[in-house]
Structure formats: C-alpha cells, structure tokens
Design an enzyme around this catalytic site. Structure first.
Site, mmCIF file in Angstrom:
data_model
loop_
_atom_site.group_PDB
_atom_site.id
_atom_site.type_symbol
_atom_site.label_atom_id
_atom_site.label_comp_id
_atom_site.label_asym_id
_atom_site.label_seq_id
_atom_site.Cartn_x
_atom_site.Cartn_y
_atom_site.Cartn_z
ATOM 1 N N GLY A 469 0.693 -1.237 0.085
ATOM 2 C CA GLY A 469 -0.084 0.032 0.013
ATOM 3 C C GLY A 469 0.845 1.235 0.073
ATOM 4 O O GLY A 469 0.327 2.275 -0.103
ATOM 5 N N ARG A 616 14.381 13.434 -0.094
ATOM 6 C CA ARG A 616 13.458 13.645 -1.497
ATOM 7 C C ARG A 616 12.349 12.954 -1.296
ATOM 8 O O ARG A 616 12.453 11.694 -0.845
ATOM 9 C CB ARG A 616 14.585 12.959 -2.814
ATOM 10 C CG ARG A 616 13.900 13.482 -4.309
ATOM 11 C CD ARG A 616 14.414 12.689 -5.096
ATOM 12 N NE ARG A 616 15.816 12.771 -5.429
ATOM 13 C CZ ARG A 616 16.374 13.667 -6.021
ATOM 14 N NH1 ARG A 616 15.723 14.835 -6.644
ATOM 15 N NH2 ARG A 616 17.740 13.678 -6.173
ATOM 16 N N GLN A 626 1.023 8.082 2.832
ATOM 17 C CA GLN A 626 1.387 7.444 3.727
ATOM 18 C C GLN A 626 1.281 8.151 5.205
ATOM 19 O O GLN A 626 1.015 7.563 6.091
ATOM 20 C CB GLN A 626 3.024 7.115 3.470
ATOM 21 C CG GLN A 626 3.331 6.142 2.560
ATOM 22 C CD GLN A 626 2.998 4.878 2.930
ATOM 23 O OE1 GLN A 626 3.873 4.116 3.759
ATOM 24 N NE2 GLN A 626 2.153 4.072 2.913
ATOM 25 N N GLU A 693 6.956 5.717 8.619
ATOM 26 C CA GLU A 693 6.768 5.522 10.077
ATOM 27 C C GLU A 693 6.900 6.936 10.594
ATOM 28 O O GLU A 693 6.358 7.123 11.642
ATOM 29 C CB GLU A 693 7.586 4.603 10.460
ATOM 30 C CG GLU A 693 7.434 3.263 9.558
ATOM 31 C CD GLU A 693 8.366 2.163 10.319
ATOM 32 O OE1 GLU A 693 7.803 1.026 10.287
ATOM 33 O OE2 GLU A 693 9.526 2.288 10.600
#
Lengths: 733, 211
Positions: A469, A616, A626, A693
C-alpha cells in the site's frame, strides 16, 4: 553498486518523473477489484481444498491429547493435521513463538491443528469438532506486576550513557520525573493472513501475503526442513501489513503441511478473531522519563527508561531509542528492560520503538515546557542538535527539525493557541491545540533488481520488493522511467515473486528509498549496456530522454539497443558506512486541534497538520497518503487502541475489529501534510529517506497535549478514553 | 499495469478445460452421504443476477453471499476482511442497497440483483467513483477499496432519497452531501491504511459532479 560516498548529481536529480505527482499505476486494478491478493489466486484446472485452523484455548501448558476422530468423519473432511501428530518443526529465524508443531503451548490461539475439507464451510464446522485435553500451566501476563523481574536484554544496546546524568539531574534548576504507559496494540491490517500452498513433487509454491519475500522463503524452508531453492513465494498484492507480515506466519506453514497431507493445493486464511492472539502485536510499555533543565530552557540532563515484556527468547520494545538522538543535553542515559510474559509474541509494528517512545517523550517535553513557562515549539527548538548528542563528533546527515516546527506553527495558526489550558470553549466543546516532534531513524538495507529493455522500448523491472500500500509499484516505475528517459507507461513493474532478485522488502520505512536505489543501480548498468550496444564511447556524456539516447549530435531510439534481443541486467545497491559516520534520521512536526466534550469527555479531532523533512519525496501523492494514514493510526493510538489483557487467562480479550477500535471515517477530519523541499545525499543515490513511519511518530502525543491544552487534564496512560477525563472535567452548568 | 495474476495464468499450458468449481460443494457432500457416516452438508440451489449476468449455484446452506461470490463465482474483488460485519470490506449492492456480503447467506438472495466492484467498472472504463478514488489516492493497500467504493456509490443514492443519518440536522430538509454526512455514513467501512481524508474528497467530487 556500492554506495559509500555521498551522492553527487545523477539522473534522478532531473526530477522529470521522480518527485512528480503520478497516480498509482496499480490504481485501476485495485479500484476495480482486479488486483489479486493471496487467497484469490485461482487456477481453473485446480480443485482447491480449504484449511481451517484450530487454536489453543490456553495460554501456557501442554497438549495432553487431541481427539480428531469426529472431525475426520465430518462431511467433506480430507485430512486433519495436528501439531502433536506432526512432531517438532524447526522454528524460523525471525519468529519467537513456534507457528506450529510440538505439544508445548506458548500462547493463546497458537495454532495446534488445521482441518482440511472440500469447502470452507465444511472445514470450519469440522474444526469445531476437534477435542483437546490440555495440561495448563500458570503463566505471567501482567507487565506492571512483572516489571521488577525485568532483566537487561542480551542483544542490542539496552543501556546508553553520556556525561553524568545523576549529578546533572540532581543539580538541575528544574527537575521533571514522570512515568507513562502505552498498551499492547494490534496492526489490524485489512487483509487477514492468507496462503495457498501447492506442491509439485518436492517443489512448493505459496501464494501469500508477505512484506519480506526472502525472509518468508528462508523461514518456510527451515520450518518444513526443505531446501530453500524448492520454495517459491508469490505476493504481488498485500492488503496491508504494518509489520504483522514481516515474518513467516502460521497460515503459510499450515497451508504447506495441509497441502502435503491432502495431496492437493490448500487455501488457509486466519479468521479475523484469530489474528490478535495468534500473530504478533506491539508490546505494551511502562516508561519513566526524567529531564533536568536550566531556567532558560536548555536541557542539561535527560533519562528515558522503558520496560516491556515478551515470550522467552523474544526482544524488548526499544522505546528509548529516539531519546538518544532527538534533543541536546550533555548528560544522558537510557535503559531498556525486558520481562518474560506468556502473552502472544510481541514484535515489530509500524515504527517499533519510536512510536510508543514518542508517545511518552513528547508528552514529557510538553510538560517540561509548561514547567519552564516556555512555548512547547520554542522549547523543542532551543534543544535542537545537529550532532549525535552521545557522540558529538558524529553529525546528522541532514536535519531540519526546526524548519518543520516553525513551518508547522505558522501554517497551523499556533499563535492562536490558548496559553492557559482549559480556557477556550465553543458550546459544549473545550478546544485545545497540541504539538509534538516527529522522529524516526532512516535504515538502509541492500536491495536488488533486474531490468529488461525489449524491442518495443518497454522497460520491465523485476524485484522481490513488495507493495503493501506504500506505492512501491509506482515509485519503482518512476525511478526506471527517469533513469532511461521514458514515460512511466513504458515501464512494467513486477514485484513480490521469489524468482526475482532479493530486495530490501517493506518494513522499517526502508523500502521506498532502498528498493528504488536498487532499481537505480540496475538501471545504471542497463544504461551502460545500451550505450555499448548502440556504439557510444564510454567517455561520451550520454543523455537518456524522450525515448532516445544521445551524445553530442547523435540521437538513437532507446528501443534500437534491443532490436535483435532484449537487454537484461541485474544489480543491487549495497551500503557502506555512511549510516555509521552520519546519523540518518527523518524529522517532522505534528500539530493537532482537538475538542473535548465538556459533559462526556469525548475527544474529537478537529484539525491535523504534519510537516515532514525526510529527504527527496519520490512521489508527493503516495508519500502524502503514507503520512495521513500514519496520522490516522496515531489518532487510534491516542484515543482508542488497546489490546485488553485478561491477566488471569492470558490473552487479548478484544480480538476482533468490533472491540479493538481503530479509527473510522467519522473520527478523522481533513488532514494537511507539508513536505520540506530537501534531499539527503548520504542516504542513497535517490537522496530519499523513509516517510511511512515518521508520519506516526509523535501523533498520539500531539493529541494528548491538545487534550491537556483543551481541558487542563494530563493523561499519561494511553489510550485517552473518556473515563480518564470525565472525573476531572469542570462541572457542567 | 497488468495484473500479475493474469500474467501468471497466461504462461501456463491450459491442457484441461475450466473445471466447474461451482459443483464442488454438492459432489463433496454426496461422496460422504453413506451409511454410518455423518449427514452430508445440506445444500440449496439458488439463482440470482450478478453484474447483470444470471448465475445458478448449488451451495452449502452455510455459504455466505461473500463466499459464493469469491469461492464459487471467483469474483474476488469483494474482500473478506473480518467475516463478521465489522469492517465493510465485503460491501456489495443488492438491488441498489449496500449490504455486508459476509453477514448474509447466499441462499437468501434468490432472484435478486447483485452488483459487485467488478460490475461498476473495469480498467480502461472506470466508474466515476473508481476514477475519483484513483485521482484522490483514496486507498493504499487496496483491500478495503472495493467495499469503500460500493458503499459510497450506494450511500450517495441513499442521500438522494433523503434517508437520514446520525449527522443529519434537519430531517425535513433535503439531505446535503457534507463532509460530516459522508464521514458518518461511511463509518462502516474501515480503512486501516487511513485514506479517509482522501476518500471523503473523492466522494465529494463525485457527488458534486452528479448534482
């Protein structure tokens, strides 16, 4: 390709494709239901059998006996494979608890049998007929009660120190000492673990849902006692993982054993209510944080200790690791301690370590700022560091935490925050704003890829990288397109197949940067092969653009290099010690506005903003997704997510999606994300770092700090449910 | 992008014609209905229309509509996320209304019209809602996505006929497609990847286009 000196200018810097807003190339498949996930692989010539798992009903002990006679006689049943019947299986390298095999029970819902039948309904019904006699043993399930038995883990760096924390803390002008708890949490990805196993002689093919193809392949071979070369893993689409699909799981082992017994391909999916106790979870923590500061806000002493538990042979939740790096302060210590618990296996969940660590640290920072009378944004800026605070010779590769905080404060309207907690009221709502830093280390792993150019000018990339994903398909296509000067629709990407070169896989927010760097390496090699084939000199300054290769006045169609046969090359990126000489981390700032119902204590998120500095950004669309996804998970961690432990019987009680409450649509407002325009030449030729994360680390604390700002109530035990607020809320008139 | 699954199958030498997997349940039952053996699984013949095509199946009575679609008709776009009506990944349309296919038995739908994600559109000719999900990146792993899309298509129809929700302020006024209404009405569809903010934008765009 070995990456051991900082990246200089390379074709990725053109930014014609990489860094552009390109929609997911797998989008049409996923939105039309044509993307094929593990359990859905279907060969019309094959008659599949269905396996249904039986799990242990005790947390610790032994199986006395298992009676499978009724199950075997049930309609449609083909075979019953039991753990006590099959004998001991070897355990894979990455698992703590056994997935199957033997008579010893290590945790509740550990797989002890799989019933194979012609249909799913028959397998499920027959599984309920398996009778098990257990010899139950007393287990340890309560972290708080077991805290004093915790020991120093043998592996990793459980202790760190610099300067003299005790002395500096003792003499600090302002001293702060608080404890926090974070609960056990579940990944709860939408696709349950599922596998189809098919044997062809000694060769085994498993369609499964895996983040790390090579780890699964290796551990499945070990578990079954067969040669790794005989195992073929397929995992082209994965319905989320968040760490729960990093390591081999029971469904793959059971499907392989069942298929061998049934002499037919077998499908096994773990039922949803089975996941939370059968698989892994983020372990609960107890954390103590001490901070000593000067009146001007400078931290002089900082200590972070964490306690967590796991099965024998397991590891700790490394919740202190960000505190070693995030803020300055000459005198510091951290300590990680591990208790033995007989709960299901604790292991990595999205941002292991930092996610729960930041949940505590960033409340503590908010508390100290208040004690000092400083704005929490300014307090963080005052204590910024450009070097590793434990080793001041070692700089960060690139760090703009201050930029994240300042940009966020301006864009969020931080100056309008009520300085006095509990003083902004809108109708029934007490309104407040919270902030937290975001921090997560950048990890680098080797990653390989194969690239092919055919006579049509199509570039095909093959790597065992996975897309859970995260957008791997798309950013890999962008990388190859940029390197070879073709549009994205001339690039085909094949992932998740163990016949392809081994990649970094997906985990630890390393997948995006590392897998594209591997593709970069292979594309550099392909450019060389193309140049040679087309007769360019090795000294020529070559350009690959608009489907052509050129040097000086000469332009040749790229496809011409493959006119007689396809060009195929393979390479991998390997990393030197730039991540040792320089600390590579990612940074951000989370801003949240909450409303707390003055009567009920219900918290609603009103606004959210994340500002990220993570090298980047390869694709602003997928990267943003995300981050908003991580922000959403952070809201769950702040307000609702908790695996509730039955401390008598030793299992997670709320083991389904009704009782383990993840955020739903109604919980999440519109979210804003800002990426700072930066590159990090130390991380890879892509100059990118992780993002997936980072977006989670700090969110829950920003919510907690917002609740404090709204209500004046400081909750240090997650999740912040209404029962923890309601007694201290003001009287409702 | 081509489906890796499709790619794999095309490489195979298909020596045997497609097996009729829809009959697996009944033949399996028969083979066990001998004396002294436990009773065979009870089955029922059911026929309904799926994506405009009439389908007839002999199914174990316990077969959910979800498993009938996925395991018997191989329409695997409809996802099994929890099998307990908790996540919404299996949302399909039955005569235009959204239903969790895992919570209803296939045998209960004799003569009805079922629309799955495969029936809304396909690569190259996407339904406007599918196109909006791609445009706004209203998904990541894609596993909840078919359910989100089916649910949102039916949800907008519910609003057109003024079916109220918890977020509806005035029950007598025409329902307005606001973010609050969308979030409330879509809360039965969980997205653990957390694409909610983007999904609401996608739905809002489609609602505006239709209006």
């Amino acid at each position: 390709m070995r990456f051991d000196t900082p990246a200089t200018t390379n074709p990725i810097d053109q930014g014609k494709v990489v860094g552009q807003r390109i929609h997911r190339i797998d989008g049409p498949l996923k939105t039309t239901g044509r993307a094929v996930y593990a359990y859905e692989w279907h060969d019309p010539n094959t008659r599949y059998a269905y396996g249904y798992v039986v799990g242990s009903a005790i947390a610790k002990g032994r199986i006395g006996s298992m009676d499978v006679s009724a199950a075997k006689q049930a309609p449609g049943v083909i075979a019953v494979v039991t753990s006590d019947g099959i004998g001991e299986l070897k355990k894979g390298k990455y698992n703590t608890a056994k997935l199957f095999g033997g008579t010893e029970i290590q945790h509740y819902h550990q797989a002890i049998a799989v019933v194979v039948a012609e249909t799913f309904e028959e397998a499920r019904a027959a599984a309920a007929l398996v009778k098990v006699d257990y010899a139950e043993q007393k287990g340890v399930f309560d972290l708080a009660a077991a805290k004093d038995t915790a020991v120093t883990p043998k592996e990793g760096e459980p202790d760190s120190a610099a300067g003299d924390f005790d002395a500096a803390f003792e003499t600090a002008a302002v001293k702060f000492d608080q404890s926090y708890t974070t609960p056990d949490q579940s990944h709860a990805m939408m696709e349950p673990h599922a596998s189809i196993a098919a044997w062809n002689g000694d060769d085994l093919t498993v369609w499964t849902s895996s983040q790390m193809i090579d780890w699964w392949r290796t551990d499945l071979a070990t578990t079954l006692g067969i040669d790794k070369e005989k195992v073929h893993i397929m995992s082209p689409f994965i319905g989320g993982g968040f760490g729960c699909k990093l390591f081999l799981r029971a469904d793959a082992v059971l499907a392989a054993l069942a298929a061998r017994e049934a002499k037919r391909p077998v499908k096994v999916a773990l039922p949803r209510p089975f996941l939370m106790n059968n698989t892994t979870h983020r372990p609960a923590t107890i954390q103590r944080i001490r901070i000593g500061a000067e009146r001007n806000g400078r931290i002089t002493a900082i200590a972070h200790e964490s306690w967590s538990g796991d099965l024998p042979g397991g590891g700790p939740e490394v919740a202190v690791q960000q505190t070693r790096l995030l803020y300055a302060g000459a005198n510091r210590m951290t300590a990680t301690r591990l208790a033995t618990l007989d709960l299901p296996e604790g292991n990595a969940m999205r941002a292991p370590g930092e996610a729960p660590g930041m949940m505590a640290l960033e409340i503590a920072i908010d508390e100290v700022a208040e004690r000092l009378g400083l704005d929490p944004v300014e307090f963080r800026i005052v204590n910024d560091t450009q070097v590793d605070p434990e080793n001041r010779e070692r700089p960060f590769s690139h760090r703009n935490l201050v930029g994240c905080l300042r940009t966020g404060a301006e864009r969020f309207g931080w100056q309008d925050r009520n300085k006095q907690p509990g003083t902004r009221r809108e109708g029934n709502w007490l309104v407040g704003m919270g902030v937290a830093s975001a921090f997560r280390n950048n990890l680098v792993l080797p990653s390989g890829a194969r690239v092919r150019l055919d006579r049509e000018g199509i570039v095909t990339v093959e790597t065992d990288m996975t897309d859970i994903g995260t957008g791997s398909y798309t950013i890999i296509a962008q990388t190859a397109a940029e390197m070879l000067g073709v549009p994205v629709d001339k690039v085909a990407v094949s992932l998740g197949d163990s016949r392809f070169p081994v990649s970094s896989g997906s985990g630890g927010q390393f997948g995006g940067n590392c897998s594209t760097a591997g593709v970069y390496a292979a594309c550099v090699k392909l450019r060389e092969a193309v140049a040679q084939k087309l007769g360019f000199n090795s000294s020529d300054e070559l350009t690959f653009a608009e489907g052509e290769v050129g040097a000086g006045d000469r332009r040749v169609p790229l496809a011409q290099a493959a006119s007689d046969e396809s060009l195929v090359v393979e390479d991998r990126i390997e990393f030197g010690d730039l991540d040792k000489t320089h600390q590579q981390s990612t940074f951000g700032a989370h801003f949240v506005e909450v409303g707390v119902d003055v009567a009920t204590g219900e918290t609603r998120i009103r606004r959210m903003l994340a500002v990220c500095g993570a090298g980047r950004i390869l694709n602003p669309i997928t990267a943003r997704s995300q981050v908003i996804g991580a922000m959403t998970m952070g809201v769950g961690g702040a307000l609702s997510e908790e695996l509730v432990v039955d401390k008598e019987r030793g299992f997670f009680v709320n083991h389904d999606l009704a009782a383990y409450e993840v955020p739903v649509h109604a919980d999440i407002p519109h979210q804003e994300v800002i990426f700072l325009d930066e590159t990090d030449p130390m991380s890879s030729p892509m100059k990118a770092k992780g993002i997936a994360e980072l977006g989670l680390c700090g969110v829950a604390a920003a919510v907690a700090n917002g609740i404090y700002n709204a209500t004046g109530i400081r909750v240090r035990e997650y999740p912040i449910t209404l029962d923890k607020l309601i007694n201290e809320l003001p009287e409702v008139s | 992008m081509q489906s890796p699954g499709a790619l794999e199958i095309s490489r195979r030498d298909l020596l045997v014609a497609s097996a009729a997997t829809v009959t697996v349940a009944s033949t399996a039952s028969l083979s066990h209905s001998q004396t002294n053996a436990p009773a065979a699984s009870q089955s029922t013949k059911v026929s309904f229309t799926v994506n405009g095509e009439r389908r007839e199946l002999q199914l174990d009575n316990r077969t959910t509509l979800l498993d009938a679609l996925r395991e018997h008709l191989h329409l695997t776009g409809t996802k099994k996320g929890c099998d307990h009506g908790q996540c919404g990944a299996c949302t399909v349309l039955i005569d235009g209304r959204r239903v969790n296919a895992c919570l209803t038995l296939a045998a209960m739908h004799e003569g009805e019209g079922i629309t799955t994600i495969e029936g809304l559109g396909q690569p190259g000719s996407l339904h406007p809602m599918q196109a909006a999900f791609v445009e706004h990146d209203g998904f990541q792993c894609g596993y909840c996505t078919p359910g989100q899309i089916c649910s949102s298509v039916a949800m907008l129809e519910e609003m057109k006929v003024n079916i109220p929700s918890h977020a509806t302020g005035d029950l007598l006024a025409p329902a307005e497609v606001t973010p609050a209404e969308i979030r409330e009405r879509m809360s039965g569809n969980i997205c653990r990847c957390g694409a909610y903010s983007n999904i609401v934008q996608a739905i809002t765009e489609v609602a505006g286009r239709k209006a």
